[in-house]
Write an enzyme that holds these catalytic residues in place. Structure first.
Site, PDB file in Angstrom:
ATOM      1  N   ARG A  43     -17.477  -0.855 -27.450  1.00  0.00           N
ATOM      2  CA  ARG A  43     -18.740  -1.597 -27.340  1.00  0.00           C
ATOM      3  C   ARG A  43     -19.752  -0.761 -26.573  1.00  0.00           C
ATOM      4  O   ARG A  43     -19.415  -0.165 -25.547  1.00  0.00           O
ATOM      5  CB  ARG A  43     -18.463  -2.906 -26.595  1.00  0.00           C
ATOM      6  CG  ARG A  43     -19.687  -3.749 -26.313  1.00  0.00           C
ATOM      7  CD  ARG A  43     -19.302  -5.141 -25.857  1.00  0.00           C
ATOM      8  NE  ARG A  43     -18.589  -5.863 -26.916  1.00  0.00           N
ATOM      9  CZ  ARG A  43     -18.405  -7.191 -26.938  1.00  0.00           C
ATOM     10  NH1 ARG A  43     -18.872  -7.934 -25.962  1.00  0.00           N
ATOM     11  NH2 ARG A  43     -17.767  -7.768 -27.934  1.00  0.00           N
ATOM     12  N   LYS A  79      -9.619  -1.868 -25.183  1.00  0.00           N
ATOM     13  CA  LYS A  79     -11.050  -2.001 -25.472  1.00  0.00           C
ATOM     14  C   LYS A  79     -11.787  -0.969 -24.628  1.00  0.00           C
ATOM     15  O   LYS A  79     -11.354  -0.639 -23.525  1.00  0.00           O
ATOM     16  CB  LYS A  79     -11.553  -3.397 -25.089  1.00  0.00           C
ATOM     17  CG  LYS A  79     -12.852  -3.794 -25.752  1.00  0.00           C
ATOM     18  CD  LYS A  79     -12.601  -4.428 -27.115  1.00  0.00           C
ATOM     19  CE  LYS A  79     -13.879  -4.862 -27.794  1.00  0.00           C
ATOM     20  NZ  LYS A  79     -13.626  -5.668 -28.976  1.00  0.00           N
ATOM     21  N   ASP A 116     -17.676  -1.957 -32.580  1.00  0.00           N
ATOM     22  CA  ASP A 116     -17.864  -3.249 -31.918  1.00  0.00           C
ATOM     23  C   ASP A 116     -19.380  -3.428 -31.761  1.00  0.00           C
ATOM     24  O   ASP A 116     -20.155  -2.774 -32.464  1.00  0.00           O
ATOM     25  CB  ASP A 116     -17.117  -3.246 -30.575  1.00  0.00           C
ATOM     26  CG  ASP A 116     -16.922  -4.648 -30.013  1.00  0.00           C
ATOM     27  OD1 ASP A 116     -16.059  -5.369 -30.517  1.00  0.00           O
ATOM     28  OD2 ASP A 116     -17.652  -5.038 -29.087  1.00  0.00           O
ATOM     29  N   GLY A 186     -21.591 -13.057 -41.239  1.00  0.00           N
ATOM     30  CA  GLY A 186     -22.146 -14.343 -41.677  1.00  0.00           C
ATOM     31  C   GLY A 186     -22.765 -14.285 -43.070  1.00  0.00           C
ATOM     32  O   GLY A 186     -22.689 -15.272 -43.817  1.00  0.00           O
ATOM     33  N   GLY A 187     -23.344 -13.141 -43.437  1.00  0.00           N
ATOM     34  CA  GLY A 187     -23.972 -13.005 -44.767  1.00  0.00           C
ATOM     35  C   GLY A 187     -22.947 -13.179 -45.887  1.00  0.00           C
ATOM     36  O   GLY A 187     -23.055 -14.102 -46.709  1.00  0.00           O
ATOM     37  N   ARG A 209     -33.767 -11.934 -43.316  1.00  0.00           N
ATOM     38  CA  ARG A 209     -32.397 -12.185 -43.796  1.00  0.00           C
ATOM     39  C   ARG A 209     -32.269 -13.626 -44.279  1.00  0.00           C
ATOM     40  O   ARG A 209     -31.614 -13.905 -45.275  1.00  0.00           O
ATOM     41  CB  ARG A 209     -31.394 -11.982 -42.664  1.00  0.00           C
ATOM     42  CG  ARG A 209     -31.110 -10.546 -42.417  1.00  0.00           C
ATOM     43  CD  ARG A 209     -30.009 -10.357 -41.402  1.00  0.00           C
ATOM     44  NE  ARG A 209     -29.847  -8.925 -41.205  1.00  0.00           N
ATOM     45  CZ  ARG A 209     -29.063  -8.376 -40.301  1.00  0.00           C
ATOM     46  NH1 ARG A 209     -28.356  -9.122 -39.495  1.00  0.00           N
ATOM     47  NH2 ARG A 209     -28.972  -7.073 -40.198  1.00  0.00           N
TER      48      ARG A 209
HETATM   49  P1  NAD Z   1     -24.465  -8.529 -36.924  1.00  0.00           P
HETATM   50  O1  NAD Z   1     -25.209  -7.903 -35.796  1.00  0.00           O
HETATM   51  O2  NAD Z   1     -24.376  -7.817 -38.228  1.00  0.00           O
HETATM   52  O3  NAD Z   1     -25.062  -9.987 -37.225  1.00  0.00           O
HETATM   53  C1  NAD Z   1     -25.397 -10.897 -36.232  1.00  0.00           C
HETATM   54  C2  NAD Z   1     -26.542 -11.739 -36.746  1.00  0.00           C
HETATM   55  O4  NAD Z   1     -26.819 -12.750 -35.769  1.00  0.00           O
HETATM   56  C3  NAD Z   1     -27.835 -10.968 -36.966  1.00  0.00           C
HETATM   57  O5  NAD Z   1     -28.351 -11.249 -38.243  1.00  0.00           O
HETATM   58  C4  NAD Z   1     -28.754 -11.476 -35.855  1.00  0.00           C
HETATM   59  O6  NAD Z   1     -30.133 -11.482 -36.234  1.00  0.00           O
HETATM   60  C5  NAD Z   1     -28.239 -12.884 -35.666  1.00  0.00           C
HETATM   61  N1  NAD Z   1     -28.592 -13.505 -34.386  1.00  0.00           N
HETATM   62  C6  NAD Z   1     -28.741 -12.915 -33.174  1.00  0.00           C
HETATM   63  N2  NAD Z   1     -29.107 -13.841 -32.264  1.00  0.00           N
HETATM   64  C7  NAD Z   1     -29.162 -15.030 -32.903  1.00  0.00           C
HETATM   65  C8  NAD Z   1     -29.477 -16.368 -32.512  1.00  0.00           C
HETATM   66  N3  NAD Z   1     -29.801 -16.660 -31.253  1.00  0.00           N
HETATM   67  N4  NAD Z   1     -29.438 -17.354 -33.450  1.00  0.00           N
HETATM   68  C9  NAD Z   1     -29.118 -17.065 -34.729  1.00  0.00           C
HETATM   69  N5  NAD Z   1     -28.834 -15.816 -35.165  1.00  0.00           N
HETATM   70  C10 NAD Z   1     -28.853 -14.822 -34.265  1.00  0.00           C
HETATM   71  O7  NAD Z   1     -23.006  -8.846 -36.327  1.00  0.00           O
HETATM   72  P2  NAD Z   1     -21.677  -9.105 -37.144  1.00  0.00           P
HETATM   73  O8  NAD Z   1     -20.942  -7.835 -37.317  1.00  0.00           O
HETATM   74  O9  NAD Z   1     -22.004  -9.954 -38.338  1.00  0.00           O
HETATM   75  O10 NAD Z   1     -20.837  -9.960 -36.095  1.00  0.00           O
HETATM   76  C11 NAD Z   1     -21.160 -11.310 -35.813  1.00  0.00           C
HETATM   77  C12 NAD Z   1     -20.274 -11.819 -34.696  1.00  0.00           C
HETATM   78  O11 NAD Z   1     -18.899 -11.708 -35.073  1.00  0.00           O
HETATM   79  C13 NAD Z   1     -20.397 -11.034 -33.397  1.00  0.00           C
HETATM   80  O12 NAD Z   1     -20.199 -11.934 -32.314  1.00  0.00           O
HETATM   81  C14 NAD Z   1     -19.241 -10.056 -33.461  1.00  0.00           C
HETATM   82  O13 NAD Z   1     -18.800  -9.648 -32.172  1.00  0.00           O
HETATM   83  C15 NAD Z   1     -18.181 -10.902 -34.145  1.00  0.00           C
HETATM   84  N6  NAD Z   1     -17.173 -10.132 -34.875  1.00  0.00           N
HETATM   85  C16 NAD Z   1     -17.546  -9.266 -35.851  1.00  0.00           C
HETATM   86  C17 NAD Z   1     -16.574  -8.545 -36.546  1.00  0.00           C
HETATM   87  C18 NAD Z   1     -16.943  -7.607 -37.655  1.00  0.00           C
HETATM   88  O14 NAD Z   1     -16.054  -7.190 -38.405  1.00  0.00           O
HETATM   89  N7  NAD Z   1     -18.212  -7.252 -37.830  1.00  0.00           N
HETATM   90  C19 NAD Z   1     -15.210  -8.721 -36.220  1.00  0.00           C
HETATM   91  C20 NAD Z   1     -14.852  -9.635 -35.226  1.00  0.00           C
HETATM   92  C21 NAD Z   1     -15.854 -10.330 -34.553  1.00  0.00           C
END
Ligand code: NAD
Length: 346
Positions: A43, A79, A116, A186-187, A209
């Site tokens: 991270r 980590k 991360d 989320g997408g 988005r």
């Molecule tokens: P990302 O940065 O691609 O997406 C996060 C999204 O959240 C962005 O679109 C951002 O604009 C939005 N966002 C930020 N603040 C916000 C708010 N206050 N309200 C609404 N939306 C908001 O991150 P990601 O890779 O999609 O990861 C999402 C979460 O899942 C994170 O907490 C991450 O630690 C966790 N996670 C991700 C993975 C992975 O494989 N990418 C694995 C395990 C956990």
């Protein structure tokens, strides 16, 4: 202060670096190698001080031990945190990442890392110039690339398992799911849910988005400040941690919390608060394990897409076991998940 933190931690090893030109602190925390080499992301973040960064690294490292054990893959927990005064880019970013790569390499195969918060596959390519054990490098460089879509797939199975527990059927048709944060995880999750016939509500601070998904999958936009109080069957936090807390829980209008964000609960007591409110909680480190399953499975365990797919589906089975145990023992789902993981740690 740092000495006290290190002395009190129950992990195995910590290595520390300080990059004087940039004022960057680096902490690599190996919590447990009992089930195999310690795996966990790197991270990059701006912290108030080194103690806050070290505390975060230690906490995240312990959580990785539980995650690897909960989804039963043969790795321990680790980590790393790169604590920067400001997020660097260009040559400065590369220099800091190489310096960090040297530090991680000092642990050899004991510490195996991946992306991360604020680190990407491109960053993994740079770190891999110095450290052999790096996952999710870009596909051009022979890595497994972005784990986000696989994390999304795991969350999807977790949502279906949670629906089955609460409603007796995992059918998505007619269910309403609110996805908070439509980024890498989320997408794709929103897309899959919409394809299965769910009513998908999306909320993100990145307006472009939101517009794009509203158009493409007929999702409905919810203002970021209203997300928590919106009526839905499933609230899927996929943006930030700590959205579930003593203040937000009384206003929540969902039956299930099931999303990818790390550290969704602000404090451990929130698991009990959710239980008292009749809201089923899918423990975050179990439901969001899809990325680790994909990357570690593909790159280290020789799993093909079919094997990864069945392990992602098994996240739903693991959650079903957790829900059953929580009900039988009258404990929160968080406690049940931890009991299952600790049982595998011997
Ligand atoms: P990302 O940065 O691609 O997406 C996060 C999204 O959240 C962005 O679109 C951002 O604009 C939005 N966002 C930020 N603040 C916000 C708010 N206050 N309200 C609404 N939306 C908001 O991150 P990601 O890779 O999609 O990861 C999402 C979460 O899942 C994170 O907490 C991450 O630690 C966790 N996670 C991700 C993975 C992975 O494989 N990418 C694995 C395990 C956990």
């Amino acid at each position: 202060m740092l000495e006290d933190l290190i002395r009190e931690w129950d992990g195995e090893e910590i290595v520390t670096g300080f990059d004087r030109p940039s004022g960057t602190w680096m902490f690599v925390c190996v919590h447990s190698t009992r089930r195999g080499p310690a795996g966990g992301g790197t991270r990059m973040k701006v912290y108030a001080d080194p103690a806050e960064a070290l505390t975060d690294a230690m906490r995240l490292s312990s959580a990785m031990t539980l995650k690897m054990a909960a989804v039963d893959i043969p790795f321990g927990g680790g980590k790393a945190v790169i604590s920067v005064p400001a997020i660097p880019d260009g040559d400065e970013r590369r220099r800091v990442l190489l310096r960090y790569g040297d530090l991680a390499a000092s642990l050899g195969a004991t510490f195996q890392t991946g992306p991360d918060v604020n680190t990407s596959s491109a960053d993994m390519d740079v770190i891999a110039e110095r450290h052999t054990h790096v996952y999710c490098r870009s596909e051009e460089n022979g890595g497994s690339g972005d784990p986000g879509p696989f994390t999304a797939q795991g969350v999807y199975h977790g949502i279906r398992s949670s629906l089955r527990r609460v409603f007796g059927t995992d059918e998505l048709e007619g269910r309403t799911v609110l996805v908070q944060g439509v980024g890498d995880v989320g997408g794709p999750l929103a897309e899959q849910l919409a394809a299965d016939g769910a009513r998908v509500l999306i909320s993100d601070v990145a307006e472009q988005r939101v517009r794009e998904l509203v158009e493409r999958i007929s999702a409905e936009a919810v203002a970021p400040e209203s997300a928590l109080e919106t009526t839905c069957d499933v609230y899927a936090p996929c943006a930030l941690g700590a959205t579930v807390n003593a203040e937000s829980i009384p206003g929540m209008r969902c039956r299930i919390v099931a999303g990818s964000a790390n550290n969704q609960l602000a404090e451990p007591e929130d698991a009990e608060r959710l239980r008292d409110a009749g809201i089923l909680y899918a423990p975050d480190y179990v439901i969001n394990a899809g990325g680790v399953i994909y990357a570690w499975g593909t790159e280290s365990l020789g799993w093909d897409r079919a094997a990864v797919g069945s392990r992602l589906a098994a996240i739903g089975d693991t959650l079903a076991d957790i829900y059953e145990r929580a009900d039988t023992e009258g404990i929160s789902t968080e406690q049940a998940a931890e009991a299952i993981a600790r049982g595998r740690l011997g």
